[in-house]
Motif scaffolding. Structure first.
Motif, mmCIF file in Angstrom:
data_model
loop_
_atom_site.group_PDB
_atom_site.id
_atom_site.type_symbol
_atom_site.label_atom_id
_atom_site.label_comp_id
_atom_site.label_asym_id
_atom_site.label_seq_id
_atom_site.Cartn_x
_atom_site.Cartn_y
_atom_site.Cartn_z
ATOM 1 N N GLY A 130 66.591 34.068 36.177
ATOM 2 C CA GLY A 130 66.774 33.195 37.661
ATOM 3 C C GLY A 130 66.977 34.235 38.713
ATOM 4 N N LYS A 131 67.026 35.508 38.466
ATOM 5 C CA LYS A 131 67.339 36.602 39.397
ATOM 6 C C LYS A 131 66.318 37.515 39.795
ATOM 7 C CE LYS A 131 71.865 36.631 37.947
ATOM 8 N NZ LYS A 131 73.011 37.451 37.102
ATOM 9 N N ARG A 132 66.160 38.025 41.008
ATOM 10 C CA ARG A 132 65.375 39.371 41.057
ATOM 11 C C ARG A 132 66.103 40.530 40.662
ATOM 12 N NH1 ARG A 132 62.675 40.996 46.835
ATOM 13 N NH2 ARG A 132 61.424 42.830 46.172
ATOM 14 N N PHE A 133 67.241 40.659 41.152
ATOM 15 C CA PHE A 133 67.878 41.823 40.622
ATOM 16 C C PHE A 133 69.252 41.518 39.945
ATOM 17 C CE2 PHE A 133 65.953 43.083 44.666
ATOM 18 C CZ PHE A 133 65.087 44.048 44.074
ATOM 19 N N PHE A 134 70.103 42.357 39.336
ATOM 20 C CA PHE A 134 71.282 41.976 38.733
ATOM 21 C C PHE A 134 72.183 41.197 39.625
ATOM 22 C CE2 PHE A 134 69.699 44.979 35.442
ATOM 23 C CZ PHE A 134 70.046 44.197 34.620
ATOM 24 N N GLY A 135 72.071 41.604 40.914
ATOM 25 C CA GLY A 135 73.091 40.958 41.925
ATOM 26 C C GLY A 135 72.575 39.519 42.542
#
Length: 184
Positions: A140-145
């Protein structure tokens, strides 16, 4: 007075690449000094006498060693385009995943690379488990953050850079259809 920024690294080191990417993201001009890890220069030994390894960032004559420490230094020194979140929990999560990469994932891939037969198969199983954990974190994320690139993404950046080399040397592809988020 212009700032002096130098980076001692090698082309192939995932640790040095982290600093390169952070400096580029922040639009910081620097002098790149390529080192030969098998024939360490007097400059490297002078700047990093404890670990005697790259990368080393030199800012106005002061050396900073260890790639994750360098990333935090870069982020705190040049505040444009932050790579660490401000919220303490999110900052801790970024540090956790960067540490996971360095202490669990990279050693497991090195084991696959250096072991043979049964030991390689066991090392591959451990590597796949570590990759699954990272893949789950990216759900559900593009990056770890989330939507913003951060320190953990720099730590995992070697995947994009070295996986094709790994496949050529070992004959098998580690990042495959099981890991679409890491692959992306």
């Amino acid at each position: 007075m212009a700032e002096e920024v130098k980076l001692l690294k090698t082309w192939s080191s995932p640790f040095g690449l982290r600093a390169v990417w952070a400096l580029k993201l922040k639009c910081i001009e620097y002098e790149s000094i390529d080192e030969d890890p098998s024939n360490k220069s007097a400059l490297l030994l002078q700047l990093n006498p404890i670990y005697k390894k790259i990368p080393v960032l030199v800012h106005n004559g002061k050396p900073i060693s260890e790639s994750l420490v360098i990333l935090e230094y870069i982020d705190q020194t040049w505040t444009q385009n932050p790579i660490m979140p401000q919220h303490p929990l999110e900052k801790a999560r970024q540090r956790f995943w960067a540490k996971f990469n360095d202490e669990k994932l990279l050693p497991s891939i090195w084991s696959v690379f250096t072991k043979e037969r049964k030991e390689r198969k066991e090392a591959m199983e451990e590597l796949v488990e570590n990759l699954k954990l990272a893949e789950e974190e990216l759900q559900g994320k593009r990056f770890f953050g989330g939507d913003k690139i951060g320190v953990a993404d720099f730590a995992f950046g070697w995947l994009a850079n070295l996986m094709s080399v790994f496949k050529q040397v070992t004959g098998f592809k580690v990042i495959d259809g099981r890991f679409p988020l890491l692959s992306a």
